[in-house]
Design an enzyme around this catalytic site. Structure first.
Site, PDB file in Angstrom:
ATOM      1  N   ARG A  15       0.845  -1.182   0.000  1.00 42.18           N
ATOM      2  CA  ARG A  15       0.000   0.000   0.000  1.00 42.18           C
ATOM      3  C   ARG A  15       0.888   1.243   0.000  1.00 42.18           C
ATOM      4  NH1 ARG A  15      -3.488  -2.859  -1.446  1.00 42.18           N
ATOM      5  NH2 ARG A  15      -5.512  -3.276  -0.508  1.00 42.18           N
TER       6      ARG A  15
ATOM      7  N   HIS B 242      -0.937   0.171  -9.671  1.00 41.68           N
ATOM      8  CA  HIS B 242      -1.593  -0.740  -8.703  1.00 41.68           C
ATOM      9  C   HIS B 242      -2.131  -1.985  -9.418  1.00 41.68           C
ATOM     10  CE1 HIS B 242      -3.746  -0.922  -4.577  1.00 41.68           C
ATOM     11  NE2 HIS B 242      -3.611  -2.140  -5.072  1.00 41.68           N
TER      12      HIS B 242
HETATM   13  P1  NAP Z   1      -1.383 -11.762   5.006  1.00 40.13           P
HETATM   14  O1  NAP Z   1      -1.446 -13.176   4.568  1.00 40.13           O
HETATM   15  O2  NAP Z   1      -2.314 -11.280   6.057  1.00 40.13           O
HETATM   16  O3  NAP Z   1       0.121 -11.498   5.484  1.00 40.13           O
HETATM   17  C1  NAP Z   1       0.502 -10.355   6.169  1.00 40.13           C
HETATM   18  C2  NAP Z   1       1.906 -10.553   6.710  1.00 40.13           C
HETATM   19  O4  NAP Z   1       2.364  -9.317   7.278  1.00 40.13           O
HETATM   20  C3  NAP Z   1       1.986 -11.597   7.822  1.00 40.13           C
HETATM   21  O5  NAP Z   1       3.157 -12.351   7.713  1.00 40.13           O
HETATM   22  C4  NAP Z   1       2.058 -10.724   9.097  1.00 40.13           C
HETATM   23  O6  NAP Z   1       2.746 -11.313  10.181  1.00 40.13           O
HETATM   24  C5  NAP Z   1       2.859  -9.552   8.580  1.00 40.13           C
HETATM   25  N1  NAP Z   1       2.649  -8.378   9.430  1.00 40.13           N
HETATM   26  C6  NAP Z   1       1.505  -7.723   9.703  1.00 40.13           C
HETATM   27  N2  NAP Z   1       1.722  -6.705  10.566  1.00 40.13           N
HETATM   28  C7  NAP Z   1       3.042  -6.737  10.856  1.00 40.13           C
HETATM   29  C8  NAP Z   1       3.887  -5.968  11.700  1.00 40.13           C
HETATM   30  N3  NAP Z   1       3.411  -4.954  12.432  1.00 40.13           N
HETATM   31  N4  NAP Z   1       5.186  -6.303  11.758  1.00 40.13           N
HETATM   32  C9  NAP Z   1       5.682  -7.327  11.037  1.00 40.13           C
HETATM   33  N5  NAP Z   1       4.941  -8.112  10.219  1.00 40.13           N
HETATM   34  C10 NAP Z   1       3.631  -7.802  10.136  1.00 40.13           C
HETATM   35  O7  NAP Z   1      -1.580 -10.791   3.756  1.00 40.13           O
HETATM   36  P2  NAP Z   1      -1.334 -11.084   2.207  1.00 40.13           P
HETATM   37  O8  NAP Z   1      -2.488 -11.796   1.608  1.00 40.13           O
HETATM   38  O9  NAP Z   1       0.020 -11.682   2.057  1.00 40.13           O
HETATM   39  O10 NAP Z   1      -1.359  -9.596   1.622  1.00 40.13           O
HETATM   40  C11 NAP Z   1      -0.454  -8.605   2.089  1.00 40.13           C
HETATM   41  C12 NAP Z   1      -0.866  -7.231   1.580  1.00 40.13           C
HETATM   42  O11 NAP Z   1      -0.575  -7.121   0.188  1.00 40.13           O
HETATM   43  C13 NAP Z   1      -2.346  -6.905   1.655  1.00 40.13           C
HETATM   44  O12 NAP Z   1      -2.710  -6.468   2.965  1.00 40.13           O
HETATM   45  C14 NAP Z   1      -2.521  -5.812   0.615  1.00 40.13           C
HETATM   46  O13 NAP Z   1      -2.409  -4.537   1.203  1.00 40.13           O
HETATM   47  C15 NAP Z   1      -1.342  -6.036  -0.323  1.00 40.13           C
HETATM   48  N6  NAP Z   1      -1.807  -6.393  -1.688  1.00 40.13           N
HETATM   49  C16 NAP Z   1      -1.474  -5.552  -2.725  1.00 40.13           C
HETATM   50  C17 NAP Z   1      -1.873  -5.893  -4.007  1.00 40.13           C
HETATM   51  C18 NAP Z   1      -1.514  -5.022  -5.180  1.00 40.13           C
HETATM   52  O14 NAP Z   1      -2.010  -5.221  -6.274  1.00 40.13           O
HETATM   53  N7  NAP Z   1      -0.600  -4.093  -5.025  1.00 40.13           N
HETATM   54  C19 NAP Z   1      -2.623  -7.050  -4.241  1.00 40.13           C
HETATM   55  C20 NAP Z   1      -2.929  -7.861  -3.164  1.00 40.13           C
HETATM   56  C21 NAP Z   1      -2.522  -7.522  -1.885  1.00 40.13           C
HETATM   57  P3  NAP Z   1       2.146 -12.626  10.932  1.00 40.13           P
HETATM   58  O15 NAP Z   1       2.280 -13.743   9.905  1.00 40.13           O
HETATM   59  O16 NAP Z   1       3.007 -12.813  12.089  1.00 40.13           O
HETATM   60  O17 NAP Z   1       0.706 -12.302  11.236  1.00 40.13           O
HETATM   61  C1  GLV Z   2      -5.277  -5.163  -3.908  1.00 41.70           C
HETATM   62  O1  GLV Z   2      -4.568  -4.220  -3.709  1.00 41.70           O
HETATM   63  C2  GLV Z   2      -5.754  -6.041  -2.877  1.00 41.70           C
HETATM   64  O2  GLV Z   2      -5.603  -5.718  -1.691  1.00 41.70           O
HETATM   65  O3  GLV Z   2      -6.291  -7.100  -3.227  1.00 41.70           O
END
Ligand code: NAP
Ligand code: GLV
Length: 309
Positions: free
Chosen positions: A221, A269
């Site tokens: 983000r 994005h």
């Molecule tokens: P997820 O499975 O919830 O993973 C989040 C990770 O971040 C977990 O390992 C978590 O640790 C870690 N984390 C959270 N808060 C933290 C902190 N304060 N300090 C250290 N580590 C922390 O999420 P995901 O599905 O991988 O997605 C991640 C993010 O990618 C989404 O929230 C979204 O904003 C972004 N995204 C962007 C796009 C795009 O097109 N640009 C698309 C999809 C997603 P724990 O494992 O210990 O809980």
């Molecule tokens: C895209 O940014 C998502 O969070 O899926």
């Protein structure tokens, strides 16, 4: 059973059609103010009025992985929030980040510029041992990215809130592990959720701790990055550059310094898009599981409202 779809910035019709096909006997409708109370909602950037008018929802399915926008809203008290759990995003993220890492490491922009000038020139091969990649966030997307980078023999580090073991990845956790993680990283990838704890996490102080010649890839983000701090560190030469997919203001405003910066690449994005068919199948599978009595806490992707991700 009644399912309401409430999306801004994306067309509702294909979601309605997919959910009707999955649940022929259910009422599946597009939200309009004053609509009947639904059991489940499928949402993207819903207006606050929708959430206020649907206090009985059992679950709100977000058609994205990040729930930072929803977490800023007033939510129906009893509703679980369920985010997309991969649904075809992790492979896209692995492609994007691998592209960015390899493009930087192999100096493809430099070769491209040489070719434009008709120059047949070689650059000295770089050692991948000198380019450790650090992935912030070892969740669904971060772990897939980390494992993919290992396939190219990059040294890979990972940082998460709770301690993790990922084969081949040097893992760090928590605030106490953050400094050591940054010091062991040259190419920094952000795949954290945006929460009060992670807002502005890439700033002058933290980015200064990266190995010299650091490179930043932000695919999470825009709020994770202090944009002026990045620009200052790139312009001072401490950072070699950045590839950015997300921004504080989207679309990236005309005239923003990132557009034309020679060391910064931008994309709109698009690193991991929501794939409609996969996402409808995932959400429909979860609604069916809930309807058959499965406890909601056992579903993948249920957001912890205290952690806000
Ligand atoms: P997820 O499975 O919830 O993973 C989040 C990770 O971040 C977990 O390992 C978590 O640790 C870690 N984390 C959270 N808060 C933290 C902190 N304060 N300090 C250290 N580590 C922390 O999420 P995901 O599905 O991988 O997605 C991640 C993010 O990618 C989404 O929230 C979204 O904003 C972004 N995204 C962007 C796009 C795009 O097109 N640009 C698309 C999809 C997603 P724990 O494992 O210990 O809980
Ligand atoms: C895209 O940014 C998502 O969070 O899926």
């Amino acid at each position: 059973m009644r399912i309401t779809v409430c999306c801004t910035d994306t067309k509702a019709d294909p979601w309605l059609a997919g959910l009707r096909a999955a649940f022929p006997s259910a009422t599946v409708e597009n939200w309009a103010p004053g609509a009947a109370a639904a059991d489940y909602a499928v949402v993207w950037a819903p207006p606050q009025q929708f959430l206020d008018e649907q206090p009985q929802l059992k679950a709100l399915f977000n058609i994205g992985a990040g729930v930072d926008a929803l977490m800023k809203m007033r939510l129906p008290a009893g509703a679980a929030v369920v985010r997309l759990d991969d649904a075809g995003m992790s492979v896209q993220m692995a492609e994007y980040v691998s592209h960015a890492v390899i493009r930087h490491f192999r100096e493809f922009d430099g070769y491209e510029a040489d070719v434009q000038q008709g120059k047949w020139s070689f650059r000295k091969p770089r050692m991948r041992a000198d380019f450790p990649v650090g992935v912030m966030g070892l969740g669904v997307l971060g772990q897939r990215v980390a494992r993919t980078l290992l396939q190219f023999d990059f040294p890979v580090r990972g940082w998460s809130r709770s301690a993790k073991t990922v084969e081949g990845v040097r893992c760090f956790a928590g605030e106490e592990g953050f400094e050591a993680f940054l010091a062991a990283t040259r190419i920094l990838v952000c795949l954290l959720p945006l929460t009060p704890d992670t807002e502005g996490i890439m700033n002058r102080q933290t980015l200064s701790r990266l190995m010299p010649g650091g490179y930043v890839i932000n695919v999470a983000r825009g709020g994770h990055l202090v944009e002026d701090d990045l620009l200052a560190l790139v312009d001072s030469g401490h950072l070699a550059g950045a590839m950015l997919d997300v921004f504080r203001t989207e679309p990236l405003p005309a005239g923003h310094a990132f557009w034309q910066h020679p060391k910064i690449s931008v994309t709109p994005h698009t690193s991991a898009r929501t794939l409609r068919e996969e996402s409808i199948a995932q959400i429909a599978g979860k609604i069916a599981a809930l309807e058959s009595g499965q406890p909601i806490a056992t579903l993948a992707g249920v957001v912890d409202l205290n952690k806000r991700y």
